[in-house]
Write a protein that holds these residues in place. Structure first.
Motif, PDB file in Angstrom:
ATOM      1  N   GLN A 852       0.526  -1.214   0.295  1.00  0.00           N
ATOM      2  CA  GLN A 852      -0.252   0.389   0.246  1.00  0.00           C
ATOM      3  C   GLN A 852       1.051   1.261  -0.385  1.00  0.00           C
ATOM      4  O   GLN A 852       0.440   2.537  -0.760  1.00  0.00           O
ATOM      5  N   PHE A 853       1.429   1.270   0.940  1.00  0.00           N
ATOM      6  CA  PHE A 853       2.854   2.433   0.557  1.00  0.00           C
ATOM      7  C   PHE A 853       3.661   2.567  -0.438  1.00  0.00           C
ATOM      8  O   PHE A 853       3.367   3.665  -0.852  1.00  0.00           O
ATOM      9  N   PHE A 854       3.577   2.032  -1.235  1.00  0.00           N
ATOM     10  CA  PHE A 854       4.512   1.652  -3.226  1.00  0.00           C
ATOM     11  C   PHE A 854       3.559   2.046  -3.428  1.00  0.00           C
ATOM     12  O   PHE A 854       3.644   3.616  -4.638  1.00  0.00           O
ATOM     13  N   GLU A 855       1.955   1.939  -3.279  1.00  0.00           N
ATOM     14  CA  GLU A 855       0.813   2.623  -3.853  1.00  0.00           C
ATOM     15  C   GLU A 855       0.619   3.672  -4.280  1.00  0.00           C
ATOM     16  O   GLU A 855       0.106   5.133  -4.591  1.00  0.00           O
ATOM     17  N   TRP A 856       0.855   4.074  -2.540  1.00  0.00           N
ATOM     18  CA  TRP A 856       0.667   5.202  -2.318  1.00  0.00           C
ATOM     19  C   TRP A 856       1.782   6.651  -2.426  1.00  0.00           C
ATOM     20  O   TRP A 856       1.384   7.405  -3.254  1.00  0.00           O
ATOM     21  N   ASP A 857       2.986   6.403  -2.700  1.00  0.00           N
ATOM     22  CA  ASP A 857       4.363   6.956  -3.441  1.00  0.00           C
ATOM     23  C   ASP A 857       3.866   7.233  -4.968  1.00  0.00           C
ATOM     24  O   ASP A 857       4.765   8.138  -5.409  1.00  0.00           O
ATOM     25  N   ALA A 858       3.416   6.229  -5.521  1.00  0.00           N
ATOM     26  CA  ALA A 858       3.615   6.189  -6.917  1.00  0.00           C
ATOM     27  C   ALA A 858       2.583   7.274  -7.195  1.00  0.00           C
ATOM     28  O   ALA A 858       2.660   7.935  -8.187  1.00  0.00           O
ATOM     29  N   GLN A 859       0.886   7.306  -6.828  1.00  0.00           N
ATOM     30  CA  GLN A 859      -0.513   8.171  -6.878  1.00  0.00           C
ATOM     31  C   GLN A 859       0.288   9.204  -6.684  1.00  0.00           C
ATOM     32  O   GLN A 859       0.271  10.566  -7.449  1.00  0.00           O
ATOM     33  N   ARG A 860       1.577   9.721  -5.466  1.00  0.00           N
ATOM     34  CA  ARG A 860       1.862  10.831  -5.198  1.00  0.00           C
ATOM     35  C   ARG A 860       3.221  11.409  -6.364  1.00  0.00           C
ATOM     36  O   ARG A 860       3.531  12.652  -6.634  1.00  0.00           O
ATOM     37  N   TRP A 861       4.071  10.560  -7.213  1.00  0.00           N
ATOM     38  CA  TRP A 861       4.641  11.032  -7.966  1.00  0.00           C
ATOM     39  C   TRP A 861       4.050  11.095  -9.546  1.00  0.00           C
ATOM     40  O   TRP A 861       4.411  11.884 -10.420  1.00  0.00           O
ATOM     41  N   MET A 882       8.257  15.510 -16.205  1.00  0.00           N
ATOM     42  CA  MET A 882       7.052  14.753 -16.209  1.00  0.00           C
ATOM     43  C   MET A 882       7.989  12.958 -16.228  1.00  0.00           C
ATOM     44  O   MET A 882       7.224  12.339 -15.693  1.00  0.00           O
ATOM     45  N   ALA A 883       8.994  13.452 -16.886  1.00  0.00           N
ATOM     46  CA  ALA A 883       9.584  12.225 -17.477  1.00  0.00           C
ATOM     47  C   ALA A 883      10.484  11.874 -16.330  1.00  0.00           C
ATOM     48  O   ALA A 883       9.861  10.078 -16.024  1.00  0.00           O
ATOM     49  N   TYR A 884      10.727  12.280 -14.791  1.00  0.00           N
ATOM     50  CA  TYR A 884      11.247  11.625 -13.754  1.00  0.00           C
ATOM     51  C   TYR A 884      10.229  11.274 -12.904  1.00  0.00           C
ATOM     52  O   TYR A 884      10.382  10.161 -12.530  1.00  0.00           O
ATOM     53  N   ALA A 885       9.463  12.214 -12.380  1.00  0.00           N
ATOM     54  CA  ALA A 885       8.146  11.758 -12.087  1.00  0.00           C
ATOM     55  C   ALA A 885       7.587  10.013 -12.444  1.00  0.00           C
ATOM     56  O   ALA A 885       6.982   9.419 -11.575  1.00  0.00           O
ATOM     57  N   LYS A 886       7.180   9.686 -14.059  1.00  0.00           N
ATOM     58  CA  LYS A 886       6.454   8.819 -14.263  1.00  0.00           C
ATOM     59  C   LYS A 886       7.696   8.137 -14.031  1.00  0.00           C
ATOM     60  O   LYS A 886       7.172   6.563 -13.609  1.00  0.00           O
ATOM     61  N   ARG A 887       8.855   7.920 -14.144  1.00  0.00           N
ATOM     62  CA  ARG A 887      10.279   7.189 -13.975  1.00  0.00           C
ATOM     63  C   ARG A 887      10.227   6.485 -12.597  1.00  0.00           C
ATOM     64  O   ARG A 887       9.876   5.314 -12.169  1.00  0.00           O
ATOM     65  N   GLN A 888       9.676   7.484 -11.322  1.00  0.00           N
ATOM     66  CA  GLN A 888       9.626   6.866 -10.018  1.00  0.00           C
ATOM     67  C   GLN A 888       8.186   6.427  -9.544  1.00  0.00           C
ATOM     68  O   GLN A 888       8.437   5.680  -9.297  1.00  0.00           O
ATOM     69  N   ALA A 889       7.702   6.582 -10.422  1.00  0.00           N
ATOM     70  CA  ALA A 889       5.978   6.311 -10.503  1.00  0.00           C
ATOM     71  C   ALA A 889       5.508   4.564 -10.634  1.00  0.00           C
ATOM     72  O   ALA A 889       5.973   3.553  -9.794  1.00  0.00           O
ATOM     73  N   VAL A 890       6.343   4.576 -11.889  1.00  0.00           N
ATOM     74  CA  VAL A 890       6.616   3.141 -12.514  1.00  0.00           C
ATOM     75  C   VAL A 890       7.890   2.052 -11.957  1.00  0.00           C
ATOM     76  O   VAL A 890       7.280   0.830 -11.169  1.00  0.00           O
ATOM     77  N   LEU A 891       8.874   2.608 -11.218  1.00  0.00           N
ATOM     78  CA  LEU A 891       9.150   2.375 -10.687  1.00  0.00           C
ATOM     79  C   LEU A 891       8.686   1.932  -9.486  1.00  0.00           C
ATOM     80  O   LEU A 891       8.802   0.868  -8.595  1.00  0.00           O
ATOM     81  N   ARG A 892       7.930   2.632  -8.703  1.00  0.00           N
ATOM     82  CA  ARG A 892       7.550   1.857  -7.095  1.00  0.00           C
ATOM     83  C   ARG A 892       6.260   0.531  -7.219  1.00  0.00           C
ATOM     84  O   ARG A 892       6.118   0.063  -6.493  1.00  0.00           O
ATOM     85  N   ARG A 893       5.457   0.745  -9.102  1.00  0.00           N
ATOM     86  CA  ARG A 893       4.715  -0.211  -9.261  1.00  0.00           C
ATOM     87  C   ARG A 893       5.159  -1.401  -9.134  1.00  0.00           C
ATOM     88  O   ARG A 893       5.143  -1.962  -9.381  1.00  0.00           O
ATOM     89  N   MET A 894       6.671  -1.040  -9.816  1.00  0.00           N
ATOM     90  CA  MET A 894       7.073  -2.022 -10.298  1.00  0.00           C
ATOM     91  C   MET A 894       7.752  -3.072  -8.861  1.00  0.00           C
ATOM     92  O   MET A 894       7.669  -4.505  -9.095  1.00  0.00           O
TER      93      MET A 894
END
Length: 920
Positions: A852-861, A882-894
């Motif tokens: 759940q924390f990773f999902e919360w962090d991904a949504q924040r990014w 936008m590119a950096y934020a997207k990369r971070q969000a994808v990383l959390r979900r991965m």
């Protein structure tokens, strides 16, 4: 195999020093121009090229290293020497209409391949960016913001950044390795840019922290950063609003949402008294793991007169020596930290410098500082001196700023001593502050900070020479990296813990059920009383502790008192049978045991003298020997009054030895246990010796346990605080003295038990059950509570019987008319089963929280990437955000998906076991 071919390797190494088959080449491979003489050390292959072609190939590789064939061998040269100029501010290869030459072409670039001088042109067009920005846009980091003359490539900064984390290499070592890569002879001048590199790597660390924490996406910018905002949070710990259910406050099992904190100090991370905060301030102001320095030091200055309370527990050198610890030449004597106790991650604003030992005022500040970042109602606090530290904690809190106050009356706060440190405490602490006995803590051990010091200690040699700001920034970065490595490793860590906990839960549950079923038939009502007692104590620690053993009453002193009272009764009743007015039977046997003990000590001391004793040592030993002989002779005359047959026995023994006087420690005392069963001996004397031997055995075990505790405390203190040969030699001498007392206690016990075995049938004690409490003592039994035998582990180990033996005879009952040891063992078995069951539940909850924390962090990014926070005119800047934020969000979900997949089978097995439990 390789040795047979090493000649080939050597020949090929040497072959590369020549032109490698191109000696006959008369023209360049690219353009057929004559006399090719240049090759590149960093490009693939060893072909030779002409000046024009080598320059053309390196327009995009201006930092490659060249070699020139001078007719006899290859010599070092550079692209700058051949005329290559680097143009900034334009697309590579594009001409600038208004170039500005950089400082007489002496611009220095630090790269992974060494330190280079380059010919550099800045763009000086009307639309040109600043020199600093032009360098940054080709991934070169300028050393200054005003007319930079030096830069480091992003790749070399990144390389050193990671190497410093993994190998703890210092900046000095890394930079001078680069210098040697540039020239390993000292013949070629390499400009010194060490100070510049120090500055650049510090700024690089700081910018990386800001970038990764999302400060580049916030409308408030860098200056709007709040305290602790750049710290990497532990995803497995509870964070309301991030990874807890909406109704967590109303959940029945609140212990699942408790926060586990571990407090500790490290005295290796010192800092010398160099520089100060005005000259070397921190780049961040409490944004990471360190507390904000101005407020911290201001509070310590205002509280300088606070008096450190003395410890009432046996092992608290950290408390009692806090004001005496040497700090000569040091501005900082160590570091205090607060970690999450279950996952070993540093918490925000939970690290601070120690100025003079581990004082309460420092650790209190760190504790209340980090708790500002949570609103949880259940706190489990682990500290190796918690038993003393917690006593006046809330009173001391009143002196802190109101923002740090904790509403402890509406919270559940429990204090613990880490499991490894616990055996060095007094017995009351070992039950009252143990993780093993309190409910709702699972298998937490509280030793998390100790595991983390091994990773950070190697940087002590470099950080102790730094200024205050540089040191805090550097350690902040190391703590951040440590947290990140633990975060990405949670998948395997949590899986391993669950695989360990699940079978242990079943094993300990079955063991407790077997014990409970076995006792229920005879002690059914008593078991319910025990259950009520332990549950009452778990709810309210002020209730009687069912794990505590009553004070042991069997001692030599208590037995002597009992025998003296018997003599008094005999006098009053007229049955007193003493044959000497100054020596009753009990005094006779008691004195005999004392003489026997002196003989053992004399024998051990004489063996310790060695063959080269001094005259002084020999004289003292002879005086002791004469005194002991006189005492034995006087006592022997008294003994013959009660045991007349000994006179003939001693005379016979003297004739066999040809009247040669034995050493006093070798004289046989002929106590009742030494006399043959066929020889006449008063049964009363035998009964008296049995009682005294029984007390002597218990005294010896008590001494053994006490000295083993002392040994554990000394070893821990030596490992943690002592450095240098002198201090360690003195500690070794102390350890030898303690070890000698352990050996003496073990020897006394063995002699006492042998006598009990001989006397038991003569005084009708064979069926009394004393064998169950006074067992044979093997060498493997002489170990501290923390010692683990081969093949054992912390969760499965068993204590030596010397720590759990009865303190009274089997027919001595406690208040509930049940054996004390049986109650304690039942309570411990129940606690083990409960802790493993709680551990499985806590691990399941932590796994859920992580996802759940990773999902919360991904949504924040995701929200940061939408660009709503910052309205930028620069399209390239906006795209980068936008590119950096997207990369971070994808990383959390991965990460979440990877963890979820690896946990799936094990969690399914956990659910299967729970369904089976419900069905039964």
């Amino acid at each position: 195999m390789w040795l047979k071919h090493r000649g080939i390797f050597l020949r090929e190494f040497i072959r590369l020093e020549g032109r490698c088959g191109q000696a006959s080449a008369q023209s360049c491979l690219e353009c057929n121009r004559p006399s090719p003489e240049y090759r590149c050390e960093d490009c693939l292959g060893s072909e030779l090229y002409c000046t024009t072609c080598i320059l053309s190939a390196h327009v995009r590789h201006p930092l490659h290293r060249l070699q020139r064939w001078n007719g006899q061998y290859f010599e070092q040269t550079s692209l700058k020497t051949l005329g290559l100029r680097i143009q900034l501010g334009h697309t590579t290869g594009q001409k600038c209409l208004n170039p500005q030459r950089a400082f007489n072409d002496d611009f220095v670039v630090v790269d992974t391949r060494g330190i280079h001088e380059v010919a550099l042109d800045f763009c000086n067009c009307a639309t040109a960016e600043s020199h600093m920005q032009q360098l940054l846009r080709i991934s070169w980091f300028p050393s200054t913001t005003s007319d930079p003359k030096t830069a480091a490539t992003f790749s070399v900064l990144e390389q050193y950044h990671l190497l410093s984390f993994e190998s703890k290499i210092s900046t000095y070592e890394f930079y001078h390795a680069l210098r040697r890569m540039s020239d390993n002879t000292g013949l070629l001048p390499v400009k010194d840019r060490y100070e510049s590199f120090l500055r650049m790597i510090r700024e690089w660390r700081h910018l990386k922290m800001l970038k990764r924490s999302g400060r580049g996406h916030e409308a408030s910018g860098i200056d709007g950063t709040a305290e602790g905002e750049c710290a990497i949070l532990c995803p497995a710990c509870p964070h309301p609003g991030k990874n807890l259910p909406a109704d967590w406050k109303d959940a029945p099992r609140q212990w699942l949402y408790g926060l586990f904190l571990a407090i500790d100090a490290n005295f290796r991370l010192k800092r010398k008294a160099v520089s100060n905060d005005n000259v070397d301030p921190s780049l961040s102001r409490g944004w990471g793991y360190f507390v904000e320095e101005d407020a911290y030091k201001g509070f310590l200055h205002d509280s300088a007169d606070s008096i450190q309370e003395k410890s009432m527990c046996s092992s608290h050198a950290a408390v009692n020596m806090a004001d005496t610890k040497s700090n000569r030449g040091l501005a900082v004597t160590g570091l205090g930290t607060i970690d999450c106790a279950r996952h070993n991650m540093k918490r925000p604003n939970a690290v601070g410098d120690l100025q003079k030992g581990e004082r309460y005022i420092n650790m209190d500040y760190l504790f209340f500082s980090t708790l500002r970042h949570t609103v949880l109602d259940t706190l489990n606090v682990s500290y190796d001196i918690a038993c003393q530290w917690h006593k006046r904690l809330w009173h001391r809190m009143s002196a802190f700023p109101f923002s740090m106050h904790l509403s402890h009356t509406v919270k559940t706060v429990s204090f613990f001593v880490p499991k490894f440190h616990l055996p060095a405490h007094i017995e009351q602490c070992q039950t009252s502050f143990s993780f093993n006995f309190k409910s709702g803590v699972g298998r937490t051990d509280g030793e998390a900070p100790e595991r983390g010091w091994a990773n950070i200690n190697p940087v002590a040699s470099s950080t102790k020479e730094m200024g205050p700001g540089a040191r805090r920034d550097t350690l902040d970065d190391y703590f951040g990296d440590s947290n990140w490595k633990k975060l990405v490793g949670l998948g395997s860590t949590m899986l391993r813990k669950m695989k360990d906990a699940l079978p242990e839960r079943e094993n300990h549950r079955e063991a407790f059920e077997d014990l409970d079923d076995g006792l229920r038939g005879e002690y059914g009502a008593t078991l319910e009383q025990w259950r009520e007692q332990v549950e009452a104590w778990e709810r309210d620690a002020a209730q009687p502790n069912p794990f505590e053993r009553k004070a042991e009453s069997i001692t030599m002193a208590s037995v002597r008192l009992e025998l003296a009272r018997e003599d008094q009764i005999d006098l009053q009743t007229g049955t007193y049978l003493a044959l000497h007015e100054d020596c009753t039977p009990s005094v006779l046997i008691s004195t005999g045991l004392e003489l026997e003990e002196q003989q053992r000590r004399m024998k051990a001391d004489r063996a310790g003298l060695g063959v080269h004793a001094t005259d002084n040592q020999e004289g003292k030993m002879l005086q002791r020997s004469n005194t002991l002989r006189r005492r034995i002779d006087a006592w022997g005359k008294m003994q013959e009054l009660y045991m007349p047959f000994l006179a003939a026995l001693r005379a016979s023994e003297a004739s066999v030895s040809n009247n040669v006087a034995a050493a006093p420690e070798a004289i046989k005392l002929w106590l009742p246990s030494h006399i043959s069963r066929t020889s006449p001996c008063d049964t009363r004397l035998q009964a008296i010796e049995w009682k005294l031997r029984y007390g002597q055995a218990h005294d010896a075990l008590r001494s053994l346990r006490s000295n083993l505790r002392a040994l554990t405390a000394i070893l821990k203190y030596k490992d943690r605080h002592l450095r240098g040969q002198g201090a360690n030699t003195r500690a070794r001498n102390t350890l030898k003295a303690v070890e000698a007392r352990i050996e003496a206690a073990a020897s006394t016990y063995e002699h006492a038990r042998k006598s009990l075995v001989v006397l038991a049938p003569r005084v009708n004690q064979t069926q009394s059950g004393w064998h169950s409490s006074l067992r044979p003592l093997d060498r493997a039994d002489i170990r501290s509570m923390t010692d683990i035998l081969w093949g054992e582990s912390e969760g499965t180990r068993k204590l030596s019987w010397i720590w759990s033996m009865r303190g009274a005879a089997p027919n001595e009952m406690d208040n509930d008319n049940t054996l004390e040891d049986m109650r304690i063992e039942w309570c411990k078995a129940r606690a083990r089963a409960m802790r493993w069951a709680e551990e499985v539940e806590l691990l399941k909850e932590e796994m859920r929280r992580i996802l759940q924390f990773f999902e919360w962090d991904a949504q924040r990014w995701d929200e940061r990437g939408l660009g709503n926070a910052l309205q930028l005119d620069d399209a390239d800047q906006h795209e980068g955000q936008m590119a950096y934020a997207k990369r971070q969000a994808v990383l959390r979900r991965m990460l979440a998906e990877s963890f979820k997949t690896s946990w799936a089978d094990t969690l399914a097995l956990v659910d299967t076991f729970e369904d089976m439990d419900l069905s039964t």
